[in-house]
Design a protein around this motif. Structure first.
Motif, mmCIF file in Angstrom:
data_model
loop_
_atom_site.group_PDB
_atom_site.id
_atom_site.type_symbol
_atom_site.label_atom_id
_atom_site.label_comp_id
_atom_site.label_asym_id
_atom_site.label_seq_id
_atom_site.Cartn_x
_atom_site.Cartn_y
_atom_site.Cartn_z
ATOM 1 N N ARG A 147 34.796 5.309 9.078
ATOM 2 C CA ARG A 147 34.441 4.577 10.302
ATOM 3 C C ARG A 147 34.352 5.532 11.489
ATOM 4 N N GLU A 148 33.589 6.586 11.316
ATOM 5 C CA GLU A 148 33.449 7.573 12.379
ATOM 6 C C GLU A 148 32.544 7.074 13.493
ATOM 7 N N VAL A 149 31.586 6.215 13.143
ATOM 8 C CA VAL A 149 30.639 5.648 14.109
ATOM 9 C C VAL A 149 30.399 4.194 13.745
ATOM 10 N N THR A 150 30.294 3.332 14.755
ATOM 11 C CA THR A 150 29.919 1.937 14.518
ATOM 12 C C THR A 150 28.589 1.674 15.212
ATOM 13 N N LEU A 151 27.724 0.932 14.531
ATOM 14 C CA LEU A 151 26.396 0.631 15.063
ATOM 15 C C LEU A 151 26.126 -0.861 14.954
ATOM 16 N N ILE A 152 25.366 -1.392 15.883
ATOM 17 C CA ILE A 152 24.978 -2.796 15.868
ATOM 18 C C ILE A 152 23.520 -2.891 16.315
ATOM 19 N N GLN A 153 22.834 -3.882 15.795
ATOM 20 C CA GLN A 153 21.438 -4.097 16.169
ATOM 21 C C GLN A 153 21.357 -4.868 17.481
ATOM 22 N N ALA A 154 20.476 -4.426 18.362
ATOM 23 C CA ALA A 154 20.266 -5.121 19.634
ATOM 24 C C ALA A 154 19.831 -6.556 19.382
ATOM 25 N N GLU A 155 19.044 -6.758 18.344
ATOM 26 C CA GLU A 155 18.557 -8.099 18.022
ATOM 27 C C GLU A 155 19.708 -9.052 17.703
ATOM 28 N N HIS A 156 20.793 -8.520 17.154
ATOM 29 C CA HIS A 156 21.936 -9.363 16.814
ATOM 30 C C HIS A 156 22.745 -9.761 18.042
ATOM 31 N N LEU A 157 22.660 -8.977 19.101
ATOM 32 C CA LEU A 157 23.345 -9.365 20.346
ATOM 33 C C LEU A 157 22.759 -10.676 20.871
ATOM 34 N N GLY A 158 21.440 -10.816 20.742
ATOM 35 C CA GLY A 158 20.786 -12.063 21.149
ATOM 36 C C GLY A 158 21.199 -13.236 20.285
ATOM 37 N N VAL A 159 21.356 -12.996 18.988
ATOM 38 C CA VAL A 159 21.785 -14.053 18.068
ATOM 39 C C VAL A 159 23.192 -14.510 18.430
ATOM 40 N N VAL A 160 24.089 -13.568 18.636
ATOM 41 C CA VAL A 160 25.475 -13.904 18.991
ATOM 42 C C VAL A 160 25.502 -14.685 20.303
ATOM 43 N N SER A 161 24.717 -14.269 21.262
ATOM 44 C CA SER A 161 24.644 -14.975 22.544
ATOM 45 C C SER A 161 24.218 -16.426 22.342
ATOM 46 N N GLY A 179 34.762 -14.781 24.364
ATOM 47 C CA GLY A 179 35.141 -16.155 24.634
ATOM 48 C C GLY A 179 35.370 -16.927 23.348
ATOM 49 N N SER A 180 35.716 -18.179 23.499
ATOM 50 C CA SER A 180 36.018 -19.042 22.369
ATOM 51 C C SER A 180 34.851 -19.065 21.377
ATOM 52 N N GLY A 181 35.143 -18.782 20.118
ATOM 53 C CA GLY A 181 34.112 -18.743 19.092
ATOM 54 C C GLY A 181 33.499 -17.372 18.893
ATOM 55 N N GLY A 182 33.910 -16.389 19.688
ATOM 56 C CA GLY A 182 33.339 -15.046 19.615
ATOM 57 C C GLY A 182 33.517 -14.382 18.261
ATOM 58 N N TYR A 183 34.684 -14.569 17.659
ATOM 59 C CA TYR A 183 34.939 -13.967 16.346
ATOM 60 C C TYR A 183 33.939 -14.497 15.311
ATOM 61 N N ASN A 184 33.816 -15.813 15.230
ATOM 62 C CA ASN A 184 32.919 -16.396 14.229
ATOM 63 C C ASN A 184 31.452 -16.158 14.548
ATOM 64 N N ALA A 185 31.100 -16.060 15.804
ATOM 65 C CA ALA A 185 29.708 -15.760 16.173
ATOM 66 C C ALA A 185 29.316 -14.358 15.717
ATOM 67 N N MET A 186 30.266 -13.442 15.720
ATOM 68 C CA MET A 186 29.994 -12.058 15.313
ATOM 69 C C MET A 186 29.958 -11.875 13.797
ATOM 70 N N ARG A 187 30.516 -12.825 13.053
ATOM 71 C CA ARG A 187 30.547 -12.687 11.587
ATOM 72 C C ARG A 187 29.120 -12.608 11.051
ATOM 73 N N GLY A 188 28.857 -11.568 10.284
ATOM 74 C CA GLY A 188 27.524 -11.351 9.729
ATOM 75 C C GLY A 188 26.576 -10.652 10.687
ATOM 76 N N HIS A 189 27.016 -10.428 11.907
ATOM 77 C CA HIS A 189 26.182 -9.789 12.928
ATOM 78 C C HIS A 189 26.885 -8.590 13.557
ATOM 79 N N GLY A 190 27.946 -8.108 12.924
ATOM 80 C CA GLY A 190 28.777 -7.063 13.515
ATOM 81 C C GLY A 190 28.272 -5.650 13.356
ATOM 82 N N GLY A 191 27.220 -5.461 12.559
ATOM 83 C CA GLY A 191 26.663 -4.126 12.400
ATOM 84 C C GLY A 191 27.249 -3.386 11.222
ATOM 85 N N ILE A 192 27.233 -2.064 11.314
ATOM 86 C CA ILE A 192 27.672 -1.213 10.209
ATOM 87 C C ILE A 192 28.608 -0.118 10.697
ATOM 88 N N THR A 193 29.316 0.465 9.728
ATOM 89 C CA THR A 193 30.104 1.667 9.978
ATOM 90 C C THR A 193 29.403 2.824 9.278
#
Length: 160
Positions: free
Chosen positions: A55-69, A126-140
């Motif tokens: 886990r030296e670097v973590t990456l996430i897709q910008a497109e997934h930030l919109g999904v989580v929002s 905020g409330s629900g943030g953990y579950n909103a990120m599930r499957g959209h958290g990116g990669i290590t």
């Protein structure tokens, strides 16, 4: 086309949209314009540097930030810093890098796994943030070859 050939073919080229590090545990993420990726260590200045081979670097897709929002029913974009990831990329599916190496700027990384959310997502998003990120958290990823990574750099698969 055979699956092996499909896995080795990724014509899209992504780009780095955002970079962030946390100098110490439990401190806010600092946004950067560029960062040095150090072979087998991590990102220069990040508190995770040298503590994990996977886990030296973590990456996430910008497109997934919109999904989580949208899942959180927010009408504004989520700040990448709140996700506690190091690099935000757009234009390429990060999961296509499974068991593969990819180039990002001058550095070569290898995907080591999914980056699952932690309980801090509830606090940060905020409330629900953990579950909103599930499957959209990116990669290590681990750093196979060090080098500079800058905003705007390309992100692409290295074919086998």
């Amino acid at each position: 086309m055979e699956i092996a050939a499909l896995l080795n073919s990724l014509p899209q080229i992504g780009q780095v949209d955002w970079i962030g590090i946390r100098p110490q545990k439990n401190t806010p993420v600092q946004a950067l314009e560029e960062v040095l990726a150090v072979h087998e260590k991590g990102l220069s200045g990040d508190h995770y540097r040298g503590t994990s081979g996977k886990r030296e670097v973590t990456l996430i897709q910008a497109e997934h930030l919109g999904v989580v929002s949208k899942l959180l029913q927010q009408d504004h974009s989520i700040s990448p810093a709140l996700t506690r990831r190091n690099i935000v990329v757009s234009g390429i599916n990060l999961l296509a890098f499974k068991d593969r190496r990819f180039q990002i700027g001058e550095a070569v990384l290898e995907m080591t796994g999914d980056c699952h959310p932690c309980s801090k997502m509830e606090e940060n998003l905020g409330s629900g943030g953990y579950n909103a990120m599930r499957g959209h958290g990116g990669i290590t990823a681990k750093i196979v070859k060090g080098g500079m990574i800058k905003i705007g750099d390309s992100v692409q698969l290295i074919p086998r």
